[in-house]
Design a protein around this motif. Structure first.
Motif, mmCIF file in Angstrom:
data_model
loop_
_atom_site.group_PDB
_atom_site.id
_atom_site.type_symbol
_atom_site.label_atom_id
_atom_site.label_comp_id
_atom_site.label_asym_id
_atom_site.label_seq_id
_atom_site.Cartn_x
_atom_site.Cartn_y
_atom_site.Cartn_z
ATOM 1 N N GLU A 72 0.863 -1.182 0.000
ATOM 2 C CA GLU A 72 0.000 0.000 0.000
ATOM 3 C C GLU A 72 0.899 1.231 0.000
ATOM 4 O O GLU A 72 1.492 1.572 1.033
ATOM 5 N N GLN A 148 -6.453 4.189 8.860
ATOM 6 C CA GLN A 148 -5.463 3.438 8.104
ATOM 7 C C GLN A 148 -4.060 3.886 8.511
ATOM 8 O O GLN A 148 -3.795 5.070 8.664
ATOM 9 N N ALA A 182 -1.558 -2.030 10.437
ATOM 10 C CA ALA A 182 -2.050 -1.382 9.226
ATOM 11 C C ALA A 182 -3.375 -0.658 9.413
ATOM 12 O O ALA A 182 -3.708 0.235 8.624
ATOM 13 N N ARG A 183 -4.151 -1.049 10.407
ATOM 14 C CA ARG A 183 -5.462 -0.448 10.627
ATOM 15 C C ARG A 183 -5.761 -0.441 12.131
ATOM 16 O O ARG A 183 -5.306 -1.317 12.871
ATOM 17 N N ASN A 220 -2.175 -8.370 10.488
ATOM 18 C CA ASN A 220 -2.420 -7.184 9.670
ATOM 19 C C ASN A 220 -3.354 -7.453 8.495
ATOM 20 O O ASN A 220 -4.256 -6.663 8.205
ATOM 21 N N GLN A 221 -3.159 -8.569 7.809
ATOM 22 C CA GLN A 221 -4.034 -8.877 6.669
ATOM 23 C C GLN A 221 -5.481 -9.069 7.124
ATOM 24 O O GLN A 221 -6.415 -8.745 6.385
ATOM 25 N N ILE A 224 -7.079 -5.565 7.979
ATOM 26 C CA ILE A 224 -7.437 -4.867 6.746
ATOM 27 C C ILE A 224 -8.765 -5.396 6.218
ATOM 28 O O ILE A 224 -9.648 -4.638 5.805
ATOM 29 N N TYR A 227 -11.551 -4.124 8.506
ATOM 30 C CA TYR A 227 -11.726 -2.685 8.271
ATOM 31 C C TYR A 227 -12.583 -2.432 7.030
ATOM 32 O O TYR A 227 -13.456 -1.563 7.022
ATOM 33 N N ASN A 228 -12.337 -3.204 5.986
ATOM 34 C CA ASN A 228 -13.065 -3.014 4.730
ATOM 35 C C ASN A 228 -14.507 -3.495 4.798
ATOM 36 O O ASN A 228 -15.320 -3.148 3.937
#
Length: 239
Positions: A72, A148, A182-183, A220-221, A224, A227-228
């Protein structure tokens, strides 16, 4: 908060809606100090959406896709060696054991799971790491903001315990090595910042353990993905 039957181990169709939602004292320190939303630059808009047809999402069922490297902008998250993560703590679709409304986030502290309840009786389940003894938090609240690549600011209590983090008293910029990952999803109760977060972590090997200062940490994955999928103001139940 009422205590209900635990859903550890055997889960029949008739009992899977029972869920342990205990109560615990608020920990002395959380993942970061309370900041004004404008200071944090937080995302207050409703972003992302719940996808009812999650069973056909290959990123849910294929661990090689779920935990692949992510780039990203200037940030790169390494591929996760998912074979080293117990299968129970990998992202997966399961029958919903919580009885909560679709769209609710439910954190099961006893079993180190986070559920995102879906329509139709399913839930998306993620493995999480939680607070060690003395730093637990539980209750019913909501995700007030999302961020983010968040800045991490250690609370004063943490600086007192770990003087080496004092260098970040003004905030550690976001990035792959940031403790918030990451989030971050910021937990508020009755409009007040609890100081607790659901967030990513570069320390994927701590998932399934009691390691943090009270926050709910995720791969982290996985954070993310979560979050989405959730909008702002999402209900969160921790117990």
């Amino acid at each position: 908060m009422a205590r209900k039957q635990s859903f550890v181990g055997e889960k029949s169709a008739s009992s899977r809606r029972a869920f342990l939602v205990g109560t615990a004292a608020l920990g002395l320190a959380a993942c970061s100090r309370s900041l004004d939303p404008a200071e944090l630059g937080l995302d207050t808009a409703s972003t992302g959406s719940i996808r009812p047809k999650i069973s056909v999402d290959p990123a849910v069922t294929n661990p090689g896709v779920m935990y692949a490297a992510v780039t990203e902008g200037p940030f790169v998250l390494p591929e996760i060696p998912y074979e080293k993560i117990p299968r129970a703590f990998r992202r997966q679709i399961v029958p919903d054991p919580t009885g909560e409304a679709p769209g609710t986030i439910v954190v099961d502290l006893n079993n180190h799971f986070l559920y995102l309840v879906q329509p139709g009786g399913d839930a998306l389940r993620y493995g999480v790491g939680i607070g060690k003894a003395g730093f637990e938090w539980s209750g019913r609240a909501n995700i007030q903001y999302k961020k983010q690549w968040p800045t991490w600011t250690p609370p004063r209590e943490m600086i007192a315990r770990k003087p080496e983090v004092a260098k970040w008293a003004g905030g550690q910029p976001g990035g792959p090595n940031n403790p918030l990952g990451a989030r971050a999803l910021y937990i508020f109760k009755d409009g007040v910042d609890t100081g607790y977060r659901i967030h990513g972590s570069p320390e994927w090997w701590t998932i399934g353990q009691n390691m943090s200062s009270g926050c709910v940490r995720m791969i982290n994955q996985d954070v993310i993905d979560l979050y989405n999928r959730v909008p702002g103001k999402t209900t969160v139940v921790v117990g």
